[in-house]
Design a protein around this motif. Structure first.
Motif, PDB file in Angstrom:
ATOM      1  N   LEU A 260       0.823  -1.215   0.000  1.00  0.00           N
ATOM      2  CA  LEU A 260       0.000   0.000   0.000  1.00  0.00           C
ATOM      3  C   LEU A 260       0.857   1.266   0.000  1.00  0.00           C
ATOM      4  CD1 LEU A 260      -3.060  -0.660   2.365  1.00  0.00           C
ATOM      5  CD2 LEU A 260      -3.043  -0.228  -0.096  1.00  0.00           C
ATOM      6  N   LYS A 261       1.947   1.208   0.736  1.00  0.00           N
ATOM      7  CA  LYS A 261       2.838   2.385   0.786  1.00  0.00           C
ATOM      8  C   LYS A 261       4.259   1.917   0.999  1.00  0.00           C
ATOM      9  CE  LYS A 261       2.034   2.983   5.662  1.00  0.00           C
ATOM     10  NZ  LYS A 261       1.983   3.639   6.815  1.00  0.00           N
ATOM     11  N   GLU A 262       5.153   2.864   0.938  1.00  0.00           N
ATOM     12  CA  GLU A 262       6.576   2.584   1.168  1.00  0.00           C
ATOM     13  C   GLU A 262       6.746   2.140   2.621  1.00  0.00           C
ATOM     14  OE1 GLU A 262       9.961   1.984  -0.554  1.00  0.00           O
ATOM     15  OE2 GLU A 262       8.314   2.837  -1.727  1.00  0.00           O
ATOM     16  N   ARG A 263       7.503   1.015   2.853  1.00  0.00           N
ATOM     17  CA  ARG A 263       7.691   0.495   4.228  1.00  0.00           C
ATOM     18  C   ARG A 263       9.166   0.526   4.602  1.00  0.00           C
ATOM     19  NH1 ARG A 263       2.516  -0.269   6.325  1.00  0.00           N
ATOM     20  NH2 ARG A 263       1.190  -1.092   4.683  1.00  0.00           N
ATOM     21  N   THR A 264       9.395   0.451   5.901  1.00  0.00           N
ATOM     22  CA  THR A 264      10.783   0.361   6.359  1.00  0.00           C
ATOM     23  C   THR A 264      11.225  -1.087   6.158  1.00  0.00           C
ATOM     24  OG1 THR A 264      10.152  -0.252   8.560  1.00  0.00           O
ATOM     25  CG2 THR A 264      10.397   2.129   8.125  1.00  0.00           C
ATOM     26  N   PRO A 265      12.561  -1.326   6.117  1.00  0.00           N
ATOM     27  CA  PRO A 265      13.024  -2.724   5.975  1.00  0.00           C
ATOM     28  C   PRO A 265      12.470  -3.623   7.069  1.00  0.00           C
ATOM     29  CG  PRO A 265      14.843  -1.204   5.651  1.00  0.00           C
ATOM     30  CD  PRO A 265      13.686  -0.357   6.062  1.00  0.00           C
ATOM     31  N   GLU A 266      12.335  -3.141   8.301  1.00  0.00           N
ATOM     32  CA  GLU A 266      11.812  -3.971   9.409  1.00  0.00           C
ATOM     33  C   GLU A 266      10.365  -4.376   9.115  1.00  0.00           C
ATOM     34  OE1 GLU A 266      13.585  -1.140  10.094  1.00  0.00           O
ATOM     35  OE2 GLU A 266      15.326  -2.424  10.516  1.00  0.00           O
ATOM     36  N   GLU A 267       9.605  -3.351   8.617  1.00  0.00           N
ATOM     37  CA  GLU A 267       8.195  -3.646   8.333  1.00  0.00           C
ATOM     38  C   GLU A 267       8.088  -4.703   7.217  1.00  0.00           C
ATOM     39  OE1 GLU A 267       5.557   0.309   9.333  1.00  0.00           O
ATOM     40  OE2 GLU A 267       6.881   0.377   7.577  1.00  0.00           O
ATOM     41  N   TYR A 268       8.926  -4.493   6.178  1.00  0.00           N
ATOM     42  CA  TYR A 268       8.904  -5.491   5.082  1.00  0.00           C
ATOM     43  C   TYR A 268       9.226  -6.882   5.618  1.00  0.00           C
ATOM     44  CZ  TYR A 268       8.322  -2.262   1.179  1.00  0.00           C
ATOM     45  OH  TYR A 268       7.804  -1.358   0.319  1.00  0.00           O
ATOM     46  N   ARG A 269      10.246  -6.962   6.522  1.00  0.00           N
ATOM     47  CA  ARG A 269      10.632  -8.271   7.086  1.00  0.00           C
ATOM     48  C   ARG A 269       9.448  -8.908   7.832  1.00  0.00           C
ATOM     49  NH1 ARG A 269      15.311  -6.674   9.618  1.00  0.00           N
ATOM     50  NH2 ARG A 269      16.287  -6.362   7.613  1.00  0.00           N
ATOM     51  N   GLU A 270       8.720  -8.037   8.564  1.00  0.00           N
ATOM     52  CA  GLU A 270       7.592  -8.532   9.347  1.00  0.00           C
ATOM     53  C   GLU A 270       6.486  -9.092   8.417  1.00  0.00           C
ATOM     54  OE1 GLU A 270       4.420  -6.585  12.299  1.00  0.00           O
ATOM     55  OE2 GLU A 270       6.444  -5.690  12.391  1.00  0.00           O
ATOM     56  N   TYR A 271       6.174  -8.280   7.323  1.00  0.00           N
ATOM     57  CA  TYR A 271       5.141  -8.734   6.381  1.00  0.00           C
ATOM     58  C   TYR A 271       5.581 -10.025   5.672  1.00  0.00           C
ATOM     59  CZ  TYR A 271       2.205  -4.632   6.957  1.00  0.00           C
ATOM     60  OH  TYR A 271       1.376  -3.686   7.490  1.00  0.00           O
ATOM     61  N   ILE A 272       6.841 -10.062   5.252  1.00  0.00           N
ATOM     62  CA  ILE A 272       7.319 -11.272   4.557  1.00  0.00           C
ATOM     63  C   ILE A 272       7.273 -12.481   5.496  1.00  0.00           C
ATOM     64  CG2 ILE A 272       9.348 -12.354   3.474  1.00  0.00           C
ATOM     65  CD1 ILE A 272      10.046  -9.570   2.338  1.00  0.00           C
ATOM     66  N   GLY A 273       7.631 -12.253   6.781  1.00  0.00           N
ATOM     67  CA  GLY A 273       7.612 -13.353   7.765  1.00  0.00           C
ATOM     68  C   GLY A 273       6.212 -13.926   7.891  1.00  0.00           C
ATOM     69  N   ARG A 274       5.170 -13.018   7.962  1.00  0.00           N
ATOM     70  CA  ARG A 274       3.796 -13.502   8.107  1.00  0.00           C
ATOM     71  C   ARG A 274       3.332 -14.217   6.821  1.00  0.00           C
ATOM     72  NH1 ARG A 274       0.686  -8.620  10.857  1.00  0.00           N
ATOM     73  NH2 ARG A 274       2.570  -7.549  10.385  1.00  0.00           N
ATOM     74  N   ALA A 275       3.748 -13.630   5.673  1.00  0.00           N
ATOM     75  CA  ALA A 275       3.382 -14.281   4.396  1.00  0.00           C
ATOM     76  C   ALA A 275       4.005 -15.668   4.309  1.00  0.00           C
ATOM     77  CB  ALA A 275       3.853 -13.423   3.229  1.00  0.00           C
ATOM     78  N   SER A 276       5.254 -15.761   4.805  1.00  0.00           N
ATOM     79  CA  SER A 276       5.931 -17.065   4.760  1.00  0.00           C
ATOM     80  C   SER A 276       5.236 -18.069   5.671  1.00  0.00           C
ATOM     81  CB  SER A 276       7.402 -16.838   5.130  1.00  0.00           C
ATOM     82  OG  SER A 276       7.928 -17.972   5.695  1.00  0.00           O
ATOM     83  N   GLU A 277       4.706 -17.589   6.826  1.00  0.00           N
ATOM     84  CA  GLU A 277       3.945 -18.488   7.725  1.00  0.00           C
ATOM     85  C   GLU A 277       2.700 -19.037   7.024  1.00  0.00           C
ATOM     86  OE1 GLU A 277       2.656 -17.119  11.607  1.00  0.00           O
ATOM     87  OE2 GLU A 277       4.738 -16.517  12.004  1.00  0.00           O
ATOM     88  N   ASP A 278       2.009 -18.123   6.305  1.00  0.00           N
ATOM     89  CA  ASP A 278       0.808 -18.572   5.573  1.00  0.00           C
ATOM     90  C   ASP A 278       1.186 -19.592   4.501  1.00  0.00           C
ATOM     91  OD1 ASP A 278      -0.879 -16.993   7.056  1.00  0.00           O
ATOM     92  OD2 ASP A 278      -0.588 -15.242   5.749  1.00  0.00           O
ATOM     93  N   ALA A 279       2.306 -19.313   3.803  1.00  0.00           N
ATOM     94  CA  ALA A 279       2.742 -20.262   2.766  1.00  0.00           C
ATOM     95  C   ALA A 279       3.089 -21.608   3.396  1.00  0.00           C
ATOM     96  CB  ALA A 279       3.948 -19.696   2.016  1.00  0.00           C
ATOM     97  N   ALA A 280       3.716 -21.575   4.595  1.00  0.00           N
ATOM     98  CA  ALA A 280       4.077 -22.833   5.273  1.00  0.00           C
ATOM     99  C   ALA A 280       2.818 -23.609   5.640  1.00  0.00           C
ATOM    100  CB  ALA A 280       4.904 -22.527   6.519  1.00  0.00           C
ATOM    101  N   SER A 281       1.752 -22.869   6.032  1.00  0.00           N
ATOM    102  CA  SER A 281       0.501 -23.531   6.392  1.00  0.00           C
ATOM    103  C   SER A 281      -0.086 -24.257   5.164  1.00  0.00           C
ATOM    104  CB  SER A 281      -0.472 -22.494   6.935  1.00  0.00           C
ATOM    105  OG  SER A 281      -1.738 -23.038   7.025  1.00  0.00           O
ATOM    106  N   ILE A 282      -0.021 -23.558   4.009  1.00  0.00           N
ATOM    107  CA  ILE A 282      -0.532 -24.186   2.780  1.00  0.00           C
ATOM    108  C   ILE A 282       0.307 -25.419   2.451  1.00  0.00           C
ATOM    109  CG2 ILE A 282      -0.903 -23.847   0.302  1.00  0.00           C
ATOM    110  CD1 ILE A 282      -1.218 -20.834   0.946  1.00  0.00           C
ATOM    111  N   GLU A 283       1.624 -25.272   2.646  1.00  0.00           N
ATOM    112  CA  GLU A 283       2.525 -26.387   2.336  1.00  0.00           C
ATOM    113  C   GLU A 283       2.223 -27.591   3.229  1.00  0.00           C
ATOM    114  OE1 GLU A 283       6.595 -25.655   3.225  1.00  0.00           O
ATOM    115  OE2 GLU A 283       7.298 -27.263   1.921  1.00  0.00           O
ATOM    116  N   SER A 284       2.020 -27.301   4.559  1.00  0.00           N
ATOM    117  CA  SER A 284       1.785 -28.442   5.456  1.00  0.00           C
ATOM    118  C   SER A 284       0.444 -29.104   5.133  1.00  0.00           C
ATOM    119  CB  SER A 284       1.879 -28.026   6.919  1.00  0.00           C
ATOM    120  OG  SER A 284       0.627 -27.673   7.423  1.00  0.00           O
ATOM    121  N   LEU A 285      -0.567 -28.285   4.742  1.00  0.00           N
ATOM    122  CA  LEU A 285      -1.855 -28.873   4.370  1.00  0.00           C
ATOM    123  C   LEU A 285      -1.712 -29.757   3.138  1.00  0.00           C
ATOM    124  CD1 LEU A 285      -4.927 -29.135   4.568  1.00  0.00           C
ATOM    125  CD2 LEU A 285      -5.127 -27.074   3.181  1.00  0.00           C
ATOM    126  N   SER A 286      -0.991 -29.258   2.117  1.00  0.00           N
ATOM    127  CA  SER A 286      -0.887 -30.075   0.897  1.00  0.00           C
ATOM    128  C   SER A 286      -0.072 -31.333   1.164  1.00  0.00           C
ATOM    129  CB  SER A 286      -0.335 -29.268  -0.280  1.00  0.00           C
ATOM    130  OG  SER A 286       0.937 -28.788   0.051  1.00  0.00           O
TER     131      SER A 286
END
Ligand code: ADP
Length: 455
Positions: A260-286
């Motif tokens: 949505l807007k420009e983020r700090t590197p920490e914020e990007y890390r936080e968003y990527i970390g949560r996205a990676s958790e969701d991806a891991a959930s999909i992976e474990s389900l499959s």
């Protein structure tokens, strides 16, 4: 050929075979009875005429005349009498002379005392007749026209009855078979109406005591199972899409918010970390779904060999602990479990390890101390593995449902999972000829007891 015609034909043929046997027996019995009765008649006639001849009450000329007169109307018996030297002393009629007595024949009669035989179509009796100290030979011959015509009439009668009975039997058999099979036609029509979208239909129960009632009941039972599995399948599909959509929507939302807007590197890390958790959930389900598909596939296509349960448990523990730092699992072996034989089962090591990893993971997941205690022992020919924890326990009302695909306990919302771990464990254990049971006290803990036959 339709079953109805086949039943009618087979029953007609079977009855016809029995009937034909009876007809043959009756004919054989009647024929031998006629023959022996006529030999007896010839014998009586021979003795009677010899008595008349020797008593002298009727002279030879009168006896000839009686013979010739009777011959016109009935098959009169022709009698001949020979003296001891074989000379003919009386004959009913030389010109007709049914039997050509030879010296050899007379010798045979004298030797046996009585001789019965056929001369062409004539029956002949030869006997020794004693009179006034002399031994004579008397022969009597005649054609049993009356007896044979009675026999022929009986044969014609039995044959006609046989043919008519066959016809009636076939008609009756056809009718009975049609009557007996008519409910099958109804069943066939109704089965034709049942389709994938109309699986709720059932056949009328009929009479449960007869075979067609049993067929309807078996068919309805099959439809019940099919309907349940159709429902389970469509529930399964909607559960899968729901389970996949939740982390996917979360993943998309995380990424969209991040952009949505420009983020700090920490914020990007936080968003990527949560996205990676969701991806891991999909992976474990499959991964879980893939394992379920493997375990649920045809057992003959799964490679089975000797598997050491202690090794599968140690592998499962290692993987669970590595993936979830903070989890712990103690494996306790019973006193006899150092015997390699009692810890070896016939199975698939990957599937067994997957089932054990799910059970150990659940123990840790649902208990505050994150600890699973696994105990290995054996009873009779079965190996028993208990996976226990001192965690939240399972409410009594949920115990029946926890093995259903995608079922999650009411208190599990805060705990990660997709509700397929126990379904998978149960499918795998049953594939190995084993059982899985659960015993749980809310607030005190839960024990899953797996029992598998060892080699
Ligand atoms: P998941 O753990 O992903 O929810 P499972 O199929 O493994 O799915 O378990 C189904 C449900 O059974 C869980 O949601 C939970 O409510 C209950 N359950 C399973 N194991 C335990 C346990 N050891 N203690 C308490 N509840 C459990």
């Amino acid at each position: 050929m339709k079953i109805r015609t086949r039943i009618a034909l087979v029953s007609t043929l079977a009855t016809a075979a029995i009937f034909a046997g009876v007809v043959v027996l009756v004919m054989v019995f009647s024929s031998s009875n006629r023959e022996s009765e006529f030999f007896r008649t010839l014998y009586d006639e021979a003795v009677t005429k010899a008595n008349l001849f020797f008593s002298g009450t009727v002279d030879a000329a009168t006896m000839h005349e009686i013979y010739l007169n009777n011959r016109e109307t009935i098959d009169e018996v022709e009698v001949a009498i020979y003296d001891g030297s074989g000379t003919l002393i009386y004959h009913d009629d030389h010109e007709i002379d049914l039997v050509k007595e030879t010296p050899e024949m007379l010798r045979e009669i004298r030797a046996g005392g009585l001789l019965e035989f056929y001369e062409g179509r004539y029956q002949v009796v030869g006997l020794v007749y004693d009179h006034a100290g002399e031994s004579y030979i008397v022969t009597a011959a005649a054609y049993d026209g009356y007896g044979l015509s009675k026999l022929a009439a009986l044969r014609t009668f039995l044959l006609s009855v046989f043919i008519v009975a066959l016809l009636l039997l076939y008609i009756a058999g056809n009718w009975i078979a049609g009557k007996a099979l008519s409910p099958v036609k109804g069943i066939v029509d109704q089965v034709g109406d049942i389709t994938g979208s109309r699986l709720g239909r059932r056949l009328p129960a009929g009479n449960p005591a007869d075979e067609l009632g049993e067929l309807s009941a078996a068919f309805n039972g099959m439809l019940d199972r099919l309907e349940r599995s159709f429902e389970a399948q469509s529930r399964f599909l909607s559960n899968i899409s729901h389970e996949l959509r939740t982390p996917l929507s979360a993943l998309r939302a995380e990424l969209e918010i991040a952009m949505l807007k420009e983020r700090t590197p920490e914020e990007y890390r936080e968003y990527i970390g949560r996205a990676s958790e969701d991806a891991a959930s999909i992976e474990s389900l499959s991964a879980g779904l893939l394992d379920l598909a493997r375990a649920g596939s045809d057992s003959s296509r799964i490679s089975m060999k000797e598997v050491r349960i202690d090794e599968a448990l140690l592998d499962a523990r290692a993987v669970v602990i590595r993936a979830n730092p903070g989890y712990e699992a103690d494996i306790i072996f019973g006193p006899d479990e150092d015997d390699e034989r009692t810890v070896t089962v016939r199975g698939n090591s990957y599937l067994l390890y997957t089932a054990f990893a799910n059970l150990i993971g659940n123990n840790c997941k649902y208990s505050p101390d994150r600890t699973s205690t696994v105990t290995l022992s054996h009873y009779g020919d079965r190996l028993q593995i208990r996976f226990s924890d001192t965690g939240t326990g399972i409410p009594r009302g949920e115990l029946d449902r926890i093995f259903e695909p995608f079922y999650r306990g009411a208190d599990s919302a805060a705990v990660k999972g997709h509700g397929i771990g126990l379904t998978l464990a149960k499918t795998i254990i049953e594939l190995h000829g084993g059982t899985i049971e659960v015993s749980s006290q809310q607030g005190e803990g839960t024990v899953f007891i797996v029992s598998i036959p060892y080699i």
